[in-house]
Scaffold this motif. Structure first.
Motif, PDB file in Angstrom:
ATOM      1  N   ILE A 147     -26.846  14.169  14.206  1.00  0.00           N
ATOM      2  CA  ILE A 147     -26.575  13.158  13.185  1.00  0.00           C
ATOM      3  C   ILE A 147     -26.170  13.852  11.896  1.00  0.00           C
ATOM      4  O   ILE A 147     -26.866  14.744  11.406  1.00  0.00           O
ATOM      5  CB  ILE A 147     -27.798  12.265  12.949  1.00  0.00           C
ATOM      6  N   PHE A 152     -22.830   3.946  14.490  1.00  0.00           N
ATOM      7  CA  PHE A 152     -22.511   5.321  14.119  1.00  0.00           C
ATOM      8  C   PHE A 152     -21.022   5.584  14.223  1.00  0.00           C
ATOM      9  O   PHE A 152     -20.333   5.024  15.089  1.00  0.00           O
ATOM     10  CB  PHE A 152     -23.239   6.319  15.035  1.00  0.00           C
ATOM     11  N   HIS A 207     -18.535   8.093  15.580  1.00  0.00           N
ATOM     12  CA  HIS A 207     -18.581   9.143  16.601  1.00  0.00           C
ATOM     13  C   HIS A 207     -17.557  10.227  16.276  1.00  0.00           C
ATOM     14  O   HIS A 207     -16.398   9.929  15.986  1.00  0.00           O
ATOM     15  CB  HIS A 207     -18.307   8.554  17.978  1.00  0.00           C
ATOM     16  N   ALA A 261     -23.471   6.592   9.290  1.00  0.00           N
ATOM     17  CA  ALA A 261     -23.812   7.959   9.658  1.00  0.00           C
ATOM     18  C   ALA A 261     -22.940   8.399  10.839  1.00  0.00           C
ATOM     19  O   ALA A 261     -22.522   7.573  11.661  1.00  0.00           O
ATOM     20  CB  ALA A 261     -25.291   8.050  10.029  1.00  0.00           C
ATOM     21  N   LEU A 286     -22.241  10.806  14.289  1.00  0.00           N
ATOM     22  CA  LEU A 286     -22.820  11.561  15.394  1.00  0.00           C
ATOM     23  C   LEU A 286     -21.829  12.643  15.775  1.00  0.00           C
ATOM     24  O   LEU A 286     -20.720  12.353  16.234  1.00  0.00           O
ATOM     25  CB  LEU A 286     -23.100  10.645  16.588  1.00  0.00           C
TER      26      LEU A 286
END
Length: 300
Positions: free
Chosen positions: A227, A169, A171, A214, A216
């Motif tokens: 998400i 992910f 961040h 993706a 976060l």
């Protein structure tokens, strides 16, 4: 990227962090020791008779035992059993494919990567671009020779591993105000000053292999993450999963292997970004030249 000294393992993160929504994501990079197993000795057979006193240039090589089991006399070279090695010249370039010796055709690293499918092909592609840079005279190879007289030879020994449980992910968190700061998954990691036979570990979820991930979303003071949609990832100025970005990533890690770049663990004080800028200062022209060449070869 970030790394650790020879006795310490650490993750090397290539991170680009920006305090706005259009910020460029980050990217990281790791290593262990690996030694090749020695080539097996040539097949040999015991001679049933005595060793000849003269050597025939066209015959098999003969190695005399140090002592005869009957006489225990180490000074009798013409009266002791011998081991006759099959007449194969280990440096003969016309030898068969299974041959070991001065110019053994097998390249272990390439073989290991070839069986990794598409993932291995991407590593091989970037590895080939780096070797093209290191094997020619240019500012990049000259810079690396400050620490290694033959950087291409050292680079050829490096092994590769893929971290399939690494970060996946991007961040993002709010520091102050309404804008987010973004940090990409790490790209690769390597040990500091590990030298030849080190292992570069590449994150399967990082920008070496992926173009986006993706995000976060959270706040720096805590609270649950949410998400969000995918965000593009970069390696320096290059998009993720690009030849130029992959070449830059391997050169960055190689700089840590040679101890040419300082430790940049977790991008503390922006050192990873600074190290990437240092690699680009010497190697950008060659990186982009080799990337264009690779693209043209694929198009053909």
């Amino acid at each position: 990227m970030y790394s650790a000294y020879r006795s310490i393992w650490a993750v090397t993160i290539l991170t680009l962090m920006m305090a706005n929504l259009s910020g460029t994501p980050s990217f990281p990079q790791a290593v262990k020791f690996f030694r090749d197993a020695a080539d097996p000795l040539p097949l040999a057979k015991m001679s049933a008779g005595r060793a000849p006193c003269t050597a025939d240039p066209g015959s098999a090589v003969a190695a005399t035992y140090a002592a005869n089991t009957e006489t225990n006399d180490a000074s009798a070279p013409c009266d002791t059993p011998t081991v006759s090695v099959l007449p194969v010249n280990p440096c003969n370039p016309t030898a068969g494919p299974g041959q070991s010796g001065c110019h053994a055709p097998k390249v272990r690293v390439q073989d290991d990567l070839a069986v990794m499918g598409k993932t291995g092909q991407k590593i091989l592609r970037a590895r080939a671009r780096v070797l093209e840079i290191l094997e020619t005279e240019n500012t990049c190879s000259a810079w690396l020779r400050e620490k290694d007289a033959d950087p291409a030879a050292t680079f050829r020994t490096l092994d590769y591993a893929v971290d399939r449980r690494g970060e996946t992910f991007v961040h993002a968190w709010k520091d102050m105000g309404a804008q987010y700061i973004f940090r990409d998954p790490y790209v690769a990691r390597v040990g500091q000053d590990t030298g030849a036979y080190a292992t570069i570990t590449l994150n399967a979820g990082g920008a070496f292999f992926q173009t986006q991930a993706a995000a976060l979303l959270g706040s720096k003071d805590g609270g649950p993450f949410k998400i969000s949609g995918p965000r593009l990832m970069n390696i320096g100025p290059y998009r993720g999963d690009s030849v130029a970005g992959q070449t830059l990533a391997l050169l960055h890690e190689f700089g840590h292997v040679l101890n040419l770049l300082p430790v940049d663990f977790n991008n503390e004080d922006g050192k990873s970004v600074q190290n990437t800028a240092e690699v680009l200062r010497f190697c950008q022209a060659e990186i982009e030249s080799k990337a264009r060449r690779a693209t043209l070869q694929v198009q053909r």
